[in-house]
Design an enzyme around this catalytic site. Structure first.
Site, short mmCIF file in Angstrom:
data_model
loop_
_atom_site.label_atom_id
_atom_site.label_comp_id
_atom_site.label_asym_id
_atom_site.label_seq_id
_atom_site.Cartn_x
_atom_site.Cartn_y
_atom_site.Cartn_z
N CYS A 55 -11.25 28.55 -37.38
CA CYS A 55 -12.19 28.70 -36.29
C CYS A 55 -13.42 29.46 -36.74
CB CYS A 55 -11.52 29.46 -35.14
SG CYS A 55 -9.94 28.75 -34.63
N ASP A 89 -0.11 31.62 -33.67
CA ASP A 89 -0.18 32.83 -34.48
C ASP A 89 -1.20 33.81 -33.92
OD1 ASP A 89 -2.29 31.14 -35.12
OD2 ASP A 89 -2.31 31.64 -37.24
N SER A 142 -5.33 22.97 -51.47
CA SER A 142 -6.17 22.86 -52.66
C SER A 142 -5.66 23.78 -53.75
CB SER A 142 -7.62 23.22 -52.27
OG SER A 142 -8.46 23.30 -53.39
N ARG A 154 -13.11 26.88 -31.71
CA ARG A 154 -11.75 26.58 -32.16
C ARG A 154 -11.61 25.23 -32.84
NH1 ARG A 154 -6.17 25.80 -28.61
NH2 ARG A 154 -4.73 26.16 -30.35
N LEU A 155 -10.91 25.25 -33.96
CA LEU A 155 -10.40 24.05 -34.62
C LEU A 155 -8.90 24.07 -34.39
CD1 LEU A 155 -10.76 21.59 -36.54
CD2 LEU A 155 -10.32 23.16 -38.44
N ASN A 171 -10.06 34.01 -36.77
CA ASN A 171 -10.25 32.85 -37.63
C ASN A 171 -9.24 32.95 -38.75
OD1 ASN A 171 -11.24 30.81 -39.36
ND2 ASN A 171 -12.66 32.24 -40.32
N GLY A 172 -8.35 31.98 -38.85
CA GLY A 172 -7.41 32.02 -39.96
C GLY A 172 -6.09 31.36 -39.65
N GLU A 173 -5.12 31.68 -40.47
CA GLU A 173 -3.77 31.12 -40.34
C GLU A 173 -2.78 32.13 -40.90
OE1 GLU A 173 -2.31 28.34 -38.33
OE2 GLU A 173 -4.13 27.56 -39.28
N VAL A 194 -5.20 23.58 -34.79
CA VAL A 194 -4.25 23.27 -35.86
C VAL A 194 -2.82 23.49 -35.39
CG1 VAL A 194 -3.47 23.95 -38.17
CG2 VAL A 194 -5.91 23.79 -37.70
#
Length: 614
Positions: A2, A102, A377, A50-51, A77-79, A53
Site C-alpha cells: 500500500c 496482518d 524475486s 490499498r493494494l 504498508n507491508g506484509e 493482497v
C-alpha cells in the site's frame, strides 16, 4: 502492499484539513489502486491507499481499534510473514480479532507491546500508529528497508509518507535542494545516503529504526542491527541452516489471497526462489507457478559478453522453466519504449535513478501485473552472500571508496567547475564512505582480509542494496505489483553475516555456500552458473536514442541541468566512440549510455518537480 501518508500538528485542528490529506494520499494511488481511506483526529491525520493482497473485506485502512476507552489508528504498508504466530501470542494474552488481516495483528501488537512490537515482527513494513489518548505518533520501518518511509518537520507539523511525492503534496514541503541534495544527485546518485531524503529538510527513517513523535519532540531509536560474533557451526550445520532459512522464508512469503508468481532470470538466486515456490505449489496441489523473464529487442543479435555480464539469460530461463514445469512468460522490451519510460521511472522514484535499469523494470512489472498481484524475486542474495565482482576484483576490493563508484573521474569530469567547487564531490563521497566504515560491527582478532570482507559486505548490505530495494519497490508499486524479496529475511541476513569467507565462497566461487545449500533442487549448470546481473539492452539503437536526447538538452538554453554540468565535456562524450567503454561508472550495468540516461532523467526531474536550488 500500500501507500501511507499523514501528519501530526499539535498547534492546528487537522479535522479541517481533509483536502490536504486527500491530495497527499492521492499521490500514492498507483501503490494502492484498489481502495483509499482517511481518518482525522484534532491533531493527527492519516491517509491510506490499498493494494488488496490478504483479507479483502477485513483489511481496510486506516484501521481504528479501541481498547479500554483509548483509540489507536494505523496506516500500514507491508506484509507480515509471521502473522499467525503473532496472532496466537496475542490471543494467549486475551486479545481478540475480527479479521484475518496482518494489519489488525500489527495494530494489536502495538497495543499489547508498545514500541517493542517491532521485535516480534517478521516481514517488510513501514507504518504509522496514532495513539489518540497518549497523543503520540509511532512509526517504524523493517530491518532491511524493503518498504520506504520519509518524513519532514515544518514548524509545528510532522509530515510523513511512503514516497517523497506524498510529502511534496503538502503545502509546507517544497522541492528545494541545498548543497547536500546536490551532492546526493551529482556525486552519489543513483545511490543515496541512508536517512537522506535529498530535498532540503526531508529525512528517511532508516532501516531497522523506530520513531515516536509527541508534544515533547521526536525520538528515533535503532531497534535492529547486524551483530558480529564467531561462527561456530561446521560446514554441514551451516549448509543445513542456510537451506532451512531460505526454504522457510520463501514458504512464509507465499501468503496471499491473490495470484503469486516469480521473476525468473535463470540465475542462481531467482531460480532457487522459483524452485522452492514450485515445490510448495506442487505439495499443495496448486497449478504450476507462473514465471516471468525480461529481455530486450535486438539482444539476440547484439549481446556482448563482458566481465560484468558474462552470458545472457534466455537459455538458462528456458532450462529452469522446463525443469520445474512452470508456465513461463517472456517479456521483450522495445528500445523506444525503454527510452521513453525513463520519465515514468523518475515519476515512480521521485528522483533520478538507475536510468534504463529502472525503466526496464517498470515496463517489466507493468506486464507482470496484467496476470498477477504478488511476485517473488531474487534481490539481496549477492549483497548477503558476496556475489558481486567487488568481493573478488583486487582493484575494487582494495579501493578506498564505494567499490561500485570507483570510476569517480567519469562523474566529476562532466560536472561544471562551479558545482565541483560547491559540493566537492570526491570529498563528499569519501566522507560518506568513511561514515559507513565507522558503523561496521567489528569482530576482534580478524585477519586484515576477513576485516575487509566484513567491510565490503556491510557496504553492500547498507549502501548498495538499498538502491536496488528502492528500485524494486518504486518500479513495481508504480504498477500496483507487490514484489517480495526472500533473501532479505533478517534471520538469514544475520546468520550469513558471520559465516567466514572461506565457507561463503566454498569451492572458490561466488556464493559457494548458497549453491551447496541448494544442491538437488536445480540443474547443475544453473546451480553453478557464473553470476550475471539484471540484463540490460545491448542494442546500439538505445545509445543513439539517448545520445540524441542528450544533444537536445545540451542545445536547450532553458535546460535546468546546464548550470551543473560541463557542457563541452558531455558534448565530447556524445561524439566519442563509446562502444568499447564498458566499465561501469555505477554498479555493474551503468556505462556511457546509462550516464546519458541519468542526465536525461535529472533534467526531466528538475523540470517536472520544479526543483529549486538554494
Amino acid at each position: 502492499m500500500c501507500g501511507i501518508t499523514g501528519w501530526v500538528d499539535f498547534d492546528d485542528d487537522l479535522t479541517q484539513k481533509k483536502s490536504i490529506l486527500e491530495k497527499m494520499t492521492q499521490t500514492l494511488s498507483k501503490r494502492g489502486p484498489d481502495d483509499n481511506g482517511y481518518v482525522l483526529f484534532p491533531h493527527a491525520a492519516l491517509g491510506h491507499r490499498r493494494l488488496i493482497v490478504v483479507d479483502p473485506a477485513g483489511g481496510g485502512q486506516p484501521m481504528v481499534r479501541e481498547v479500554g476507552g483509548c483509540k489507536y489508528c494505523i496506516t500500514y504498508n507491508g506484509e507480515l510473514y509471521n502473522t499467525d504466530d503473532v496472532r496466537k501470542d496475542l490471543q494467549s494474552m486475551g486479545y481478540h480479532f475480527t479479521s484475518r488481516s496482518d494489519t489488525e495483528v500489527l495494530l494489536v501488537s502495538y497495543i499489547a507491546w508498545g514500541e517493542n512490537c517491532v521485535d516480534h515482527l517478521n516481514g517488510i513494513f513501514a507504518f504509522g500508529i496514532w495513539d489518540e489518548a497518549g497523543q503520540k505518533l509511532f512509526m517504524a520501518r523493517d530491518r532491511l528497508g524493503v518498504k520506504p518511509l520519509f518524513y519532514a518537520k515544518r514548524g509545528s507539523s510532522f509530515i510523513f509518507g511512503s514516497e517523497l511525492k506524498a510529502l511534496l503534496a503538502h503545502p509546507l514541503v517544497k522541492p528545494e535542494l541545498d548543497t547536500t541534495g546536490l551532492a546526493e544527485i551529482f556525486a552519489l546518485g543513483p545511490a543515496r545516503t541512508p536517512g537522506c531524503g535529498v530535498f532540503k529538510g526531508v529525512e528517511e527513517l532508516k532501516p531497522g529504526y523506530r520513531l515516536s513523535h509527541d508534544r515533547g519532540g521526536t525520538r528515533i531509536q535503532q531497534y535492529w542491527f547486524l551483530e558480529s560474533h564467531p561462527h561456530e557451526d561446521d560446514l554441514k550445520t551451516t549448509t543445513e541452516k542456510v537451506s532451512f532459512l531460505i526454504k522457510d522464508t520463501v514458504e512464509r512469503q507465499l501468503v496471499s489471497d491473490v495470484p503469486v508468481c516469480t521473476l525468473l532470470s535463470g540465475g542462481l538466486d531467482s531460480s532457487a526462489v522459483t524452485a522452492l515456490v514450485s515445490y510448495a505449489f506442487k505439495k499443495d496441489g496448486r497449478e504450476p507457478v507462473n514465471t516471468y523473464s525480461v529481455d530486450y529487442a535486438g539482444n539476440d543479435v547484439y549481446f556482448k559478453a563482458s566481465e560484468f555480464q558474462p552470458n545472457s539469460d534466455a537459455y538458462f530461463v528456458g532450462k529452469v522453466s522446463s525443469f520445474l514445469d512452470t508456465k513461463h512468460h517472456r517479456v521483450v522490451i522495445k528500445t523506444r519504449d525503454l527510452a521513453s519510460a525513463l520519465e515514468d521511472a523518475v515519476l515512480a522514484r521521485d528522483l533520478p535513478g538507475m536510468a534504463d535499469v529502472d525503466s526496464s523494470l517498470y515496463l517489466f512489472c507493468r506486464e507482470v501485473k496484467r496476470d498477477a498481484t504478488v511476485a517473488l524475486s531474487g534481490e539481496g542474495a549477492d549483497e548477503i552472500f558476496g556475489g558481486y565482482p567487488w568481493f573478488r576484483r583486487p582493484e575494487d576490493f582494495n579501493s578506498d571508496t564505494f567499490p561500485w563508484t570507483r570510476m569517480m573521474q567519469v562523474r566529476t569530469g562532466i560536472l561544471s567547475p562551479e558545482l565541483i567547487d560547491r559540493i566537492k564531490p570526491e570529498e563528499y563521497v569519501k566522507n560518506r564512505y568513511h561514515e559507513a566504515l565507522d558503523e561496521v560491527p567489528r569482530l576482534a582478532g580478524e585477519s586484515p582480509f576477513d576485516k575487509r570482507i566484513r567491510e565490503i559486505t556491510y557496504l553492500s548490505v547498507t549502501r548498495f542494496m538499498p538502491t536496488l530495494l528502492d528500485r524494486k519497490d518504486r518500479m513495481s508499486m508504480f504498477t500496483g505489483l507487490e514484489v517480495r524479496v526472500p533473501y532479505c529475511d533478517h534471520r538469514l541476513v544475520q546468520y550469513v553475516w558471520n559465516i567466514p569467507w572461506k565457507i561463503r565462497s566454498l569451492g572458490g566461487i561466488e556464493k559457494g555456500i548458497l549453491r551447496k545449500s541448494l544442491e538437488g533442487i536445480l540443474p547443475q549448470d544453473v546451480l553453478y552458473r557464473k553470476k550475471s546481473p539484471y540484463p540490460k539492452t545491448h542494442n546500439p539503437e538505445y545509445l543513439a536514442t539517448v545520445r540524441d536526447k542528450m544533444l537536445e538538452i545540451l542545445n536547450d538554453t532553458k535546460s535546468p541541468l546546464l548550470p551543473f554540468i560541463n557542457k563541452n565535456a558531455v558534448l565530447d562524450l556524445t561524439r566519442a566512440d563509446t562502444s568499447n567503454l564498458d566499465i561501469p561508472w555505477f554498479g555493474q550495468l551503468m556505462t556511457i549510455p546509462q550516464l546519458f540516461a541519468y542526465l536525461i532523467q535529472t533534467d526531466f526531474w528538475m523540470r517536472k518537480y520544479g526543483v529549486m536550488v538554494l
